[in-house]
Write a protein that holds these residues in place. Sequence first.
Motif, short mmCIF file in Angstrom:
data_model
loop_
_atom_site.label_atom_id
_atom_site.label_comp_id
_atom_site.label_asym_id
_atom_site.label_seq_id
_atom_site.Cartn_x
_atom_site.Cartn_y
_atom_site.Cartn_z
N ALA A 56 0.82 -1.20 0.00
CA ALA A 56 0.00 0.00 0.00
C ALA A 56 0.86 1.26 0.00
CB ALA A 56 -0.94 0.00 1.19
N THR A 57 2.11 1.14 0.42
CA THR A 57 3.02 2.28 0.42
C THR A 57 3.69 2.45 -0.94
OG1 THR A 57 4.82 0.89 1.23
CG2 THR A 57 3.53 2.07 2.88
N TRP A 58 3.24 1.67 -1.93
CA TRP A 58 3.74 1.70 -3.31
C TRP A 58 5.14 1.16 -3.46
CZ3 TRP A 58 -0.11 1.82 -6.39
CH2 TRP A 58 -1.25 2.53 -6.04
N SER A 59 5.59 0.41 -2.49
CA SER A 59 6.88 -0.26 -2.64
C SER A 59 6.62 -1.68 -3.12
CB SER A 59 7.66 -0.25 -1.32
OG SER A 59 6.95 -0.93 -0.32
N GLU A 60 7.52 -2.20 -3.91
CA GLU A 60 7.35 -3.54 -4.46
C GLU A 60 8.21 -4.53 -3.71
OE1 GLU A 60 7.83 -3.57 -8.69
OE2 GLU A 60 6.22 -2.12 -8.98
N GLY A 61 7.87 -5.79 -3.82
CA GLY A 61 8.60 -6.86 -3.19
C GLY A 61 7.92 -8.18 -3.52
N GLN A 62 8.14 -9.17 -2.69
CA GLN A 62 7.55 -10.49 -2.88
C GLN A 62 6.96 -10.99 -1.59
OE1 GLN A 62 10.92 -12.85 -4.02
NE2 GLN A 62 10.68 -12.39 -6.18
N ILE A 63 5.87 -11.75 -1.70
CA ILE A 63 5.38 -12.46 -0.53
C ILE A 63 5.72 -13.93 -0.69
CG2 ILE A 63 3.59 -10.82 0.10
CD1 ILE A 63 1.55 -12.68 -1.19
N GLU A 64 6.06 -14.55 0.43
CA GLU A 64 6.50 -15.94 0.41
C GLU A 64 5.61 -16.85 1.22
OE1 GLU A 64 10.53 -15.67 1.73
OE2 GLU A 64 11.13 -14.51 -0.03
N ALA A 65 4.77 -16.29 2.09
CA ALA A 65 3.89 -17.10 2.93
C ALA A 65 2.82 -16.19 3.53
CB ALA A 65 4.68 -17.77 4.05
N TRP A 66 1.78 -16.82 4.03
CA TRP A 66 0.71 -16.14 4.76
C TRP A 66 0.62 -16.76 6.14
CZ3 TRP A 66 -1.79 -12.00 2.87
CH2 TRP A 66 -1.75 -11.79 1.48
N VAL A 67 0.31 -15.95 7.14
CA VAL A 67 0.12 -16.44 8.50
C VAL A 67 -1.08 -15.70 9.11
CG1 VAL A 67 1.80 -14.84 9.49
CG2 VAL A 67 1.23 -16.93 10.71
N ARG A 68 -1.94 -16.45 9.80
CA ARG A 68 -3.12 -15.86 10.43
C ARG A 68 -2.84 -15.64 11.90
NH1 ARG A 68 -7.19 -18.57 12.86
NH2 ARG A 68 -6.66 -20.48 11.76
N ASP A 69 -3.11 -14.43 12.35
CA ASP A 69 -3.00 -14.12 13.78
C ASP A 69 -4.17 -14.81 14.47
OD1 ASP A 69 -2.96 -13.08 16.32
OD2 ASP A 69 -2.75 -11.01 15.69
N THR A 70 -3.89 -15.80 15.28
CA THR A 70 -4.95 -16.59 15.90
C THR A 70 -5.76 -15.77 16.90
OG1 THR A 70 -3.31 -17.48 17.44
CG2 THR A 70 -3.86 -18.83 15.54
N GLY A 71 -5.24 -14.64 17.34
CA GLY A 71 -5.98 -13.79 18.26
C GLY A 71 -7.03 -12.94 17.56
N THR A 72 -6.66 -12.34 16.42
CA THR A 72 -7.57 -11.43 15.72
C THR A 72 -8.19 -12.05 14.48
OG1 THR A 72 -5.84 -10.49 14.32
CG2 THR A 72 -6.20 -9.44 16.48
N GLY A 73 -7.59 -13.11 13.96
CA GLY A 73 -8.07 -13.71 12.72
C GLY A 73 -7.54 -13.03 11.47
#
Length: 118
Positions: A72-89
């Motif tokens: 959202a800050t207009w910087s580029e990169g890569q995502i390698e994984a997703w993780v769910r915060d078990t407290g907030t979902g």
Amino acid sequence: MLGRFTVRPADDGSEGFGVWDGAVNGWRASGIPDELTAAEQAVELEIQYDAHGPRPADAVRVLPSPQPVRRATWSEGQIEAWVRDTGTGAWYAKFRDPTGLVSLILGNDVRPINDKKR
């Protein structure tokens, strides 16, 4: 609990870094030569553990190959994984910026990059 693991300068007089585990108030790793490597280790630990121990299997999605995204800050990169915060979902992405720095960012803050529109 995201943010359980943080990178801190070594407290033994060396020039290196370590990963601090806030849930047990102790070092999880030490003697790491550079901050980028320490940050990656901290994120990997965040993906594996929540405040209570190992993260549930349905709370982690490791991508078979990194996916290019724009933050959202207009910087580029890569995502390698997703993780769910078990407290907030909320889902967070393991994000690697062009310098190699790894961090967890809120999933709503990333958008896939369509190479045809670049």
